[in-house]
Design a protein around this motif. Sequence first.
Motif, PDB file in Angstrom:
ATOM      1  N   LYS A  50       0.875  -1.304  -0.119  1.00  0.00           N
ATOM      2  CA  LYS A  50      -0.081   0.119   0.173  1.00  0.00           C
ATOM      3  C   LYS A  50       0.735   1.141   0.090  1.00  0.00           C
ATOM      4  O   LYS A  50       0.433   2.376  -0.764  1.00  0.00           O
ATOM      5  CB  LYS A  50      -0.887  -0.064   1.325  1.00  0.00           C
ATOM      6  CG  LYS A  50      -1.953   1.195   1.080  1.00  0.00           C
ATOM      7  CD  LYS A  50      -2.908   1.049   2.440  1.00  0.00           C
ATOM      8  CE  LYS A  50      -3.752   2.131   2.254  1.00  0.00           C
ATOM      9  NZ  LYS A  50      -4.811   2.101   3.463  1.00  0.00           N
ATOM     10  N   ASP A  51       1.875   1.386   0.726  1.00  0.00           N
ATOM     11  CA  ASP A  51       2.819   2.538   0.709  1.00  0.00           C
ATOM     12  C   ASP A  51       3.672   2.472  -0.319  1.00  0.00           C
ATOM     13  O   ASP A  51       4.806   3.526  -0.321  1.00  0.00           O
ATOM     14  CB  ASP A  51       3.468   2.588   2.101  1.00  0.00           C
ATOM     15  CG  ASP A  51       4.433   1.344   2.575  1.00  0.00           C
ATOM     16  OD1 ASP A  51       4.290   0.400   1.714  1.00  0.00           O
ATOM     17  OD2 ASP A  51       4.957   1.422   3.230  1.00  0.00           O
ATOM     18  N   ALA A  52       3.801   1.873  -1.159  1.00  0.00           N
ATOM     19  CA  ALA A  52       4.979   1.646  -2.255  1.00  0.00           C
ATOM     20  C   ALA A  52       4.642   2.652  -3.100  1.00  0.00           C
ATOM     21  O   ALA A  52       3.510   3.270  -3.541  1.00  0.00           O
ATOM     22  CB  ALA A  52       4.726   0.301  -3.107  1.00  0.00           C
ATOM     23  N   GLU A  53       5.656   2.794  -4.312  1.00  0.00           N
ATOM     24  CA  GLU A  53       5.532   3.947  -5.347  1.00  0.00           C
ATOM     25  C   GLU A  53       5.842   3.140  -6.467  1.00  0.00           C
ATOM     26  O   GLU A  53       6.393   2.488  -6.729  1.00  0.00           O
ATOM     27  CB  GLU A  53       6.810   4.765  -5.029  1.00  0.00           C
ATOM     28  CG  GLU A  53       6.731   6.078  -6.108  1.00  0.00           C
ATOM     29  CD  GLU A  53       7.947   6.965  -5.901  1.00  0.00           C
ATOM     30  OE1 GLU A  53       7.559   8.112  -5.156  1.00  0.00           O
ATOM     31  OE2 GLU A  53       9.068   6.892  -6.187  1.00  0.00           O
ATOM     32  N   LEU A  54       4.800   3.599  -7.409  1.00  0.00           N
ATOM     33  CA  LEU A  54       4.761   3.013  -8.725  1.00  0.00           C
ATOM     34  C   LEU A  54       5.557   3.969  -9.802  1.00  0.00           C
ATOM     35  O   LEU A  54       5.271   5.106  -9.813  1.00  0.00           O
ATOM     36  CB  LEU A  54       3.584   3.066  -9.295  1.00  0.00           C
ATOM     37  CG  LEU A  54       2.389   2.475  -8.297  1.00  0.00           C
ATOM     38  CD1 LEU A  54       0.971   2.319  -9.105  1.00  0.00           C
ATOM     39  CD2 LEU A  54       2.845   0.521  -8.152  1.00  0.00           C
ATOM     40  N   HIS A  55       6.534   3.569 -10.495  1.00  0.00           N
ATOM     41  CA  HIS A  55       7.373   4.256 -11.361  1.00  0.00           C
ATOM     42  C   HIS A  55       6.806   3.929 -12.778  1.00  0.00           C
ATOM     43  O   HIS A  55       6.795   2.902 -13.100  1.00  0.00           O
ATOM     44  CB  HIS A  55       8.878   3.737 -11.399  1.00  0.00           C
ATOM     45  CG  HIS A  55       9.637   4.729 -12.342  1.00  0.00           C
ATOM     46  ND1 HIS A  55       9.749   6.103 -12.309  1.00  0.00           N
ATOM     47  CD2 HIS A  55      10.418   4.302 -13.470  1.00  0.00           C
ATOM     48  CE1 HIS A  55      10.529   6.451 -13.246  1.00  0.00           C
ATOM     49  NE2 HIS A  55      10.771   5.388 -14.066  1.00  0.00           N
ATOM     50  N   ILE A  56       6.128   4.738 -13.252  1.00  0.00           N
ATOM     51  CA  ILE A  56       5.450   4.818 -14.841  1.00  0.00           C
ATOM     52  C   ILE A  56       6.393   5.469 -16.039  1.00  0.00           C
ATOM     53  O   ILE A  56       6.602   6.698 -15.840  1.00  0.00           O
ATOM     54  CB  ILE A  56       4.179   5.381 -14.671  1.00  0.00           C
ATOM     55  CG1 ILE A  56       3.315   4.478 -13.620  1.00  0.00           C
ATOM     56  CG2 ILE A  56       3.222   5.091 -15.981  1.00  0.00           C
ATOM     57  CD1 ILE A  56       2.008   5.176 -13.097  1.00  0.00           C
ATOM     58  N   GLU A  57       6.396   4.962 -16.893  1.00  0.00           N
ATOM     59  CA  GLU A  57       7.272   5.568 -18.179  1.00  0.00           C
ATOM     60  C   GLU A  57       6.471   5.253 -19.106  1.00  0.00           C
ATOM     61  O   GLU A  57       6.212   4.084 -19.718  1.00  0.00           O
ATOM     62  CB  GLU A  57       8.716   4.850 -18.151  1.00  0.00           C
ATOM     63  CG  GLU A  57       9.665   5.209 -17.247  1.00  0.00           C
ATOM     64  CD  GLU A  57      11.048   4.625 -17.411  1.00  0.00           C
ATOM     65  OE1 GLU A  57      11.430   4.423 -18.817  1.00  0.00           O
ATOM     66  OE2 GLU A  57      12.033   4.713 -16.891  1.00  0.00           O
ATOM     67  N   LEU A  58       5.989   6.324 -19.891  1.00  0.00           N
ATOM     68  CA  LEU A  58       5.094   6.193 -21.008  1.00  0.00           C
ATOM     69  C   LEU A  58       5.368   6.814 -22.214  1.00  0.00           C
ATOM     70  O   LEU A  58       6.190   8.063 -22.014  1.00  0.00           O
ATOM     71  CB  LEU A  58       3.657   6.720 -20.490  1.00  0.00           C
ATOM     72  CG  LEU A  58       2.731   5.699 -19.571  1.00  0.00           C
ATOM     73  CD1 LEU A  58       1.558   6.433 -19.252  1.00  0.00           C
ATOM     74  CD2 LEU A  58       2.449   4.347 -20.151  1.00  0.00           C
TER      75      LEU A  58
END
Length: 188
Positions: A50-58
């Motif tokens: 729940k406390d994680a960070e998502l790294h998104i590359e688009l």
Amino acid sequence: MHEKTPTPDPAAPLVVDTRSLPRSPGTFRELRLDVPSLDGLGLDLIGVPKDAELHIELTLTSVTEGVLATGTVTAPVVGECGRCLRPIEDTSVFDIQELYAYPDSATEETTDEDEVMRLQDDLIDLEPPVRDAVMLGLPVNPLCRTDCPGLCPDCGQAWDELPADHRHEKLDPRWAALGNLLGEDRSE
């Protein structure tokens, strides 16, 4: 005509404004986002904390019918092995590809509301495809490693922690009565 879905909240972390992307097919824009994890990104044995960070590359690419979003979501995953129940901590990469149709495009007119995502006031909401990519990419039966031998079915210990000659003597129940005939003193 389709019912208009509500406009996404522009302040939401996964809502992207596409006004800076020209509507000329073939033009594109690179996008990198670090956002907090979404609630409920997980299965029974594994998920994104729940406390994680998502790294998104688009890459957002302008196409004739709308905006094509392609890229990856990188997220930490935690859980337990489906064979030996050891904890799993890893980082996984999930692929995303989603078309957001322009209002009044041929795609808008020829598809149902739930078949293709829509641009709403030049905004795209990345939450549904991110959620889909992660949930569909998580293994239903996660393993700590591909050759995990699991647990001994008799004592419940991990096979990796047991000696190579580990075994449990099992008497065939059909012969158990003969063992009782010998009684306590087997020397007779």
